[in-house]
Design an enzyme around this catalytic site. Structure first.
Site, PDB file in Angstrom:
ATOM      1  N   ILE A   1       0.848  -1.197   0.000  1.00 36.25           N
ATOM      2  CA  ILE A   1       0.000   0.000   0.000  1.00 36.25           C
ATOM      3  C   ILE A   1       0.884   1.248   0.000  1.00 36.25           C
ATOM      4  CG2 ILE A   1      -1.708   1.312   1.322  1.00 36.25           C
ATOM      5  CD1 ILE A   1      -2.779  -1.394   2.339  1.00 36.25           C
ATOM      6  N   TYR A   2       1.967   1.199   0.776  1.00 38.03           N
ATOM      7  CA  TYR A   2       2.934   2.311   0.782  1.00 38.03           C
ATOM      8  C   TYR A   2       3.476   2.539  -0.628  1.00 38.03           C
ATOM      9  CZ  TYR A   2       7.102   5.047   1.958  1.00 38.03           C
ATOM     10  OH  TYR A   2       8.058   6.026   2.014  1.00 38.03           O
ATOM     11  N   ASP A   3       3.885   1.433  -1.285  1.00 41.08           N
ATOM     12  CA  ASP A   3       4.438   1.539  -2.640  1.00 41.08           C
ATOM     13  C   ASP A   3       3.416   2.086  -3.627  1.00 41.08           C
ATOM     14  OD1 ASP A   3       6.816   0.554  -1.736  1.00 41.08           O
ATOM     15  OD2 ASP A   3       6.489  -1.485  -2.449  1.00 41.08           O
TER      16      ASP A   3
ATOM     17  N   LYS B   1      17.341 -12.333  -4.810  1.00 39.34           N
ATOM     18  CA  LYS B   1      17.122 -10.988  -4.260  1.00 39.34           C
ATOM     19  C   LYS B   1      16.471 -11.153  -2.886  1.00 39.34           C
ATOM     20  CE  LYS B   1      15.295  -6.404  -5.362  1.00 39.34           C
ATOM     21  NZ  LYS B   1      14.627  -6.175  -4.088  1.00 39.34           N
TER      22      LYS B   1
ATOM     23  N   LYS C   1      23.296  -9.854 -12.960  1.00 43.27           N
ATOM     24  CA  LYS C   1      24.437  -8.938 -12.886  1.00 43.27           C
ATOM     25  C   LYS C   1      25.484  -9.283 -13.944  1.00 43.27           C
ATOM     26  CE  LYS C   1      24.093  -8.235  -7.850  1.00 43.27           C
ATOM     27  NZ  LYS C   1      24.841  -8.239  -6.571  1.00 43.27           N
TER      28      LYS C   1
ATOM     29  N   CYS D   1     -31.076  -3.409 -23.319  1.00 44.19           N
ATOM     30  CA  CYS D   1     -30.328  -3.043 -22.103  1.00 44.19           C
ATOM     31  C   CYS D   1     -29.343  -1.918 -22.420  1.00 44.19           C
ATOM     32  CB  CYS D   1     -29.579  -4.254 -21.561  1.00 44.19           C
ATOM     33  SG  CYS D   1     -28.526  -3.886 -20.135  1.00 44.19           S
TER      34      CYS D   1
END
Length: 671
Positions: free
Chosen positions: A46-48, A124, A297, A435
């Protein structure tokens, strides 16, 4: 009118500024609670999501004052609890990849510089980034990432973490970077302890690790049993470390913990294969620690300075985020949508979260059987995924906050007609041809990008024109030009908008038969089926009386599809619509393998900047003349078509001698 427009602009800008400031204040509050009091107020997702919304505001509205924005920082603000220390070398974040194309773009930048390196893949770790300094073999300082420029000095607390070496064999000054994390099993034990003492439980292991390391009482840090993994020696070449094999040997010799699941590959394709295999075999769930991706990498450290970095990301590595990561959020509401065929879809309104780099606030619940199987209702906590590019989906109930299951809808939410459910289907349908929502959605689908691609005609405009009585069926689109004065008098729809709309409608008249077949919204007919049908029918004028039984010989056309075609073309209203189109002289034909010319046959284009017409216009023109349109500059490109504000693509093209840069006039001459 000009004064009114100016006032409206001022009001709009004030609303934007107000909402933007609210977002900043909200994030600042969350930062303070988290970093000053170890009390996360919201889930990370939610922060992100809120932070992403803030970033979008800043990108879209350049007049905003973002001098104090959280987006200026790589990570979180430095806590006031611990002394602030500047990093000798910035601790950068990693750029993210969510699909194979992202990895190819990453590799393309490296290849363009003339390098074709091997890659090292590592897990990660979802923990707290840490940087350790050693001198004469002794640990002398430990800093968190903080905002990437300065971090918190948590040296005393790091001394309490058992698996971090306090002394190493290597005597020269050196900086080692890695992650501090909490194992899944320890996380469970800590939360059980928190519960037994009526204390707040941690949302996830990363929050628990972060909160633990920031304890003022270092004895608590020791009790929390934090762990570590290390993956980077700063300035490795200064220490005669040339690649990741050298680095791993060095770290192990000096008693640093190193993730075991590492891999060397020689192509980005093999890197992607490893990642997909990792996901397929669900190795992630077998680990006793959280990971949220795999880092790719460049293996040769001598290339790092050459490849360089942006203000936030090194160009020598990228983090591939798993596509099937599930996120927990709250199901705020369930709403019903009616599609162009009358199909009823149950949908979830969610507390906004980020999945795969996308802000998600809604997800499909498919049909009532799906809702019932998960026992869902408003206010329940649910888990959602967004695998690849598909629509976000609620996959499970994680916490039942309601006492009941959402009730099955029996009547259409648009026209209030009784819904039906065919015996062989799980979906409900509204079969009322009058409709309102079905009629609106049919027009919307007809104009959509994959169908007739009529620009400037969103759902709100369709609804507005329907109420005016000038757009009640899709054939009415081709008569809108005679309502010029009425349309231009509508709010937010001036002369320029009207002209662009009419131009787009006129352009759609040259579409292929397959586009038209897909656009008219026949049940069971997608883009693939429409193409196969167009190949057989050849002309729109043949479609009305076509013997659809002839399609039985086509492998990918089912009996269900044929029955749907027969049903559609037995409807007098649908036949009448097509007759109107034919009377306009629009006998759409099959354009399979047919170009307007072959002037651009085999040539590759990239389009950049603002042109006199929408970019899709030029894209279609290039394709119709045999060319291809790609997204990025590379050695494969023949022409770069440029408009105003073209940006960095011109500079990149100028570095490749074989690319010719065209303005719009030069392009028109080429055609």
């Amino acid at each position: 009118m000009k004064v009114k427009s100016k006032m409206n602009d001022n009001e709009k800008n004030n609303r934007i500024i107000s909402e933007y400031n609210d977002l900043k204040n909200k994030i600042n509050l969350w930062n303070k609670a988290y970093f000053d009091y170890d009390e996360p107020l919201v889930e990370d997702s939610i922060y992100d999501a809120t932070l992403l919304k803030l970033i979008k505001f800043e990108n879209q509205y350049k007049f905003l004052d973002n001098s104090d924005s959280p987006t200026k920082n790589i990570g979180a603000k430095v806590s006031k609890k611990f002394s602030k220390v500047q990093h000798q070398f910035p601790m950068l974040s990693l750029n993210k990849a969510y699909k194979f194309d992202d990895l190819k773009i990453f590799e393309r930048h490296i290849n363009k510089l003339g390098f074709f390196p091997n890659y090292f893949l590592e897990l990660k770790i979802d923990g707290l980034s840490i940087s350790l300094k050693y001198d004469n073999g002794n640990l002398i300082q430990a800093l968190t990432r903080g905002d990437g420029i300065s971090g918190e000095d948590v040296t005393e607390n790091v001394f309490q973490i058992q698996d971090i070496p306090k002394q190493i064999k290597y005597s020269k000054p050196i900086e080692i970077r890695g992650e501090i994390y909490l194992s899944k099993s320890t996380f469970y034990e800590i939360n059980e302890c928190q519960k037994s003492q009526n204390l707040t439980i941690f949302a996830n292991p990363r929050n628990a690790a972060s909160g633990s390391l920031r304890q003022l009482d270092s004895s608590i840090v020791k009790e929390r049993k934090l762990n570590s993994f290390f993956y980077s020696v700063t300035n490795p070449l200064d220490h005669k470390i040339k690649n990741f094999n050298d680095q791993e040997l060095f770290l192990k010799e000096n008693n640093f913990q190193v993730p075991s699941l590492n891999k060397f590959v020689d192509t980005i394709e093999k890197a992607y294969e490893f990642i997909k295999d990792f996901e397929k075999n669900n190795y992630r769930e077998k680990l006793n620690y959280e990971i949220d991706g795999i880092v790719v990498k460049v293996d040769d450290f001598s290339l790092y300075d050459i490849l360089g970095q942006t203000s936030k990301f090194p160009r020598s590595m990228i983090a591939f985020k798993f596509s099937d990561i599930s996120i927990e959020t709250k199901l705020i509401d369930i709403f019903i949508s009616v599609g162009r065929t009358g199909k009823i879809t149950y949908n979830a309104i969610l507390e906004p979260v980020i999945i795969n780099g996308t802000l998600v606030s809604a997800a499909t619940l498919h049909n009532y059987e799906y809702v019932e199987s998960l026992k869902l209702n408003k206010n329940d906590n649910v888990k959602i995924i967004k695998a690849g590019e598909i629509i976000p989906k609620v996959v499970s109930l994680s916490k039942k906050n309601s006492e009941t299951i959402f009730k099955r809808i029996e009547y259409c939410t648009s026209c209030n007609e009784k819904l039906v459910q065919p015996e062989d289907e799980v979906d409900q349908y509204c079969i009322n041809k009058k409709c309102l929502m079905i009629r609106l959605r049919k027009i919307e689908h007809f104009a959509s990008k994959k169908a007739m691609n009529i620009l400037g005609l969103g759902f709100q405009n369709i609804e507005k024109f329907f109420k005016l009585g000038i757009l009640t069926k899709y054939s009415d689109l081709f008569f809108l030009e005679k309502y010029k004065n009425l349309i231009e008098s509508q709010p937010s729809f001036g002369e320029k908008s009207f002209n662009n709309l009419i131009e787009s409608i006129n352009r759609s008249k040259s579409n292929s038969l397959e586009k038209f077949i897909f656009a008219i919204g026949i049940k069971q007919i997608g883009e693939r089926s429409a193409k196969l049908i167009a190949n057989e029918v050849k002309l729109l004028s043949n479609l009305i009386n076509f013997d659809f039984e002839k399609l039985n010989n086509i492998r990918d056309i089912s009996c269900k599809t044929i029955n749907s075609l027969k049903c559609f073309f037995s409807d007098e209203n649908e036949i009448e619509e097509i007759k109107i189109i034919l009377e306009l002289g629009l006998d759409f034909k099959n354009l399979e393998n047919e170009f307007e010319s072959k002037k651009l046959q085999g040539l590759n284009f990239v389009i950049t900047g603002t042109l006199s017409k929408p970019r899709d216009f030029f894209k279609e023109l290039i394709i119709k003349n045999g060319g291809n349109v790609l997204n990025s500059i590379s050695n494969r490109i023949n022409y770069l078509l440029t408009g105003e504000k073209s940006g960095s693509k011109i500079e990149k093209a100028q570095k490749i001698n074989t690319i010719k840069i065209l303005d719009e006039n030069e392009f028109n001459k080429l055609i």
